[in-house]
Design a protein around this motif. Structure first.
Motif, PDB file in Angstrom:
ATOM      1  N   GLN A   1       0.831  -1.199   0.000  1.00  0.00           N
ATOM      2  CA  GLN A   1       0.000   0.000   0.000  1.00  0.00           C
ATOM      3  C   GLN A   1       0.869   1.254   0.000  1.00  0.00           C
ATOM      4  O   GLN A   1       0.632   2.204  -0.759  1.00  0.00           O
ATOM      5  CB  GLN A   1      -0.931  -0.021   1.225  1.00  0.00           C
TER       6      GLN A   1
ATOM      7  N   LYS B   1       2.441   1.896  -3.299  1.00  0.00           N
ATOM      8  CA  LYS B   1       1.455   2.406  -4.270  1.00  0.00           C
ATOM      9  C   LYS B   1       1.083   3.866  -3.996  1.00  0.00           C
ATOM     10  O   LYS B   1       0.910   4.648  -4.927  1.00  0.00           O
ATOM     11  CB  LYS B   1       0.201   1.536  -4.247  1.00  0.00           C
ATOM     12  N   ASP B   2       0.955   4.229  -2.715  1.00  0.00           N
ATOM     13  CA  ASP B   2       0.568   5.639  -2.457  1.00  0.00           C
ATOM     14  C   ASP B   2       1.788   6.533  -2.213  1.00  0.00           C
ATOM     15  O   ASP B   2       1.652   7.661  -1.773  1.00  0.00           O
ATOM     16  CB  ASP B   2      -0.497   5.738  -1.353  1.00  0.00           C
ATOM     17  N   ARG B   3       2.979   6.011  -2.514  1.00  0.00           N
ATOM     18  CA  ARG B   3       4.248   6.770  -2.463  1.00  0.00           C
ATOM     19  C   ARG B   3       4.550   7.349  -1.075  1.00  0.00           C
ATOM     20  O   ARG B   3       5.160   8.395  -0.946  1.00  0.00           O
ATOM     21  CB  ARG B   3       4.280   7.888  -3.521  1.00  0.00           C
TER      22      ARG B   3
END
Ligand code: KIV
Length: 290
Positions: free
Chosen positions: A272, A275-277
């Protein structure tokens, strides 16, 4: 942690930096069973890697580099395809990761059954390559001559009776053994034959409890139960099984943790954050100086 015995077979020339503690020895562990009684049960777990050995070492007497690594590490369908080289490499890693325990290494299928001479050649290879102190092999009376041969030539041997996974193609599966009187008597006489041949310990796997108890009373060497009985002289489990790495485990496994869930939770969070940096954050990145 046990401190029952101190004997270091390595020379200071070979090990100029003193190890943090002295290793147990096979005779020290063997001598725990006196007049049929083992006051301090033997604690044994499997280990396949150096880091795993480091974590287990202080709490165990014996680490077994089991050929179960075929399934646990390599995803093989059984222990049959496991090779001598796999065993030697993992055993060497476990010896490097441990200071205290006796490290025993499984002889893989096909490496010892042909003759005592074949067994000696391959057992000595395993000990030379890894620094392990003992080997384990499966089978009962049929292996007694080999056990005596190795023992007389300086190789301590642990036997293995009952459910012997290398014999899966003869046994037809991994179910508990010794449910008929004839099979029960055969397992007991196999254990007695190994004891008389000089095995220092015998793994008693997947048998109905009275057999494990009868063997423990009948033999002078140590019995190590796995699906045996709490009355055996010691116990062993596959470490990944007792840590909860697998969904499906035999009835005799007690899960002391649920590591699979812990790993999955961590990986879900990592995925996660990628993916959300939000990973890597500033504390995990390098910035130019000044
Ligand atoms: O291979 C192995 O790990 C074993 C133990 C389960 C006794 O033989």
């Amino acid at each position: 942690m046990s401190t029952t015995f101190q004997l270091d077979t390595s020379t200071s020339r070979a090990n100029p930096t003193p190890a943090p503690m002295k290793r147990l020895t096979v005779p020290a562990i063997r001598q725990r069973k006196k007049d049929g009684v083992t006051a301090e049960p033997v604690v044994m777990l499997t280990a396949y890697t150096a880091r795993q050995a480091q974590l287990l070492d202080a709490h165990c007497d014996l680490l077994l580099v089991g050929d179960s690594l075929g399934q646990v590490i390599y995803g093989l369908p059984s222990t049959i395809p496991v090779t001598l080289e796999m065993m030697a490499n993992h055993a060497a890693a476990v010896v490097r990761g441990s200071y205290h325990t006796v490290v025993a290494v499984d002889m893989p299928f096909g490496s010892y059954e042909k003759s005592p001479e074949q067994a000696f050649e391959n057992a000595s290879y395993l000990l030379k390559q890894s620094g392990a102190a003992a080997v384990k092999l499966e089978g009962g009376a049929a292996m007694a001559e080999t056990v005596a041969f190795l023992n007389a030539r300086g190789i301590p041997v642990m036997g293995h009776v009952g459910l012997t996974p290398q014999a899966v193609n003869i046994l037809g599966g991994y179910m508990a053994r010794g449910r008929s009187d004839a099979e029960a008597q055969k397992i007991v006489s196999d254990a007695v034959a190994l004891d008389e041949a000089g095995a220092f310990a015998i793994v008693v796997e997947g048998v109905v409890e009275p057999i494990a108890i009868e063997i423990t009373k009948a033999v002078s060497c140590l019995t190590i139960g796995i699906g045996g009985s709490a009355q055996c002289d010691g116990q062993v489990l596959v470490t990944e099984d007792m840590l909860g790495m697998f969904e499906r485990v035999p009835r005799f496994v007690k899960r002391y943790e649920n590591i699979a869930e812990t790993i999955e939770r961590a990986v879900v969070r990592y995925a996660q954050e990628v993916k959300d940096r939000t990973f890597p954050a500033p504390e995990q990145t390098y910035q130019p100086k000044g």
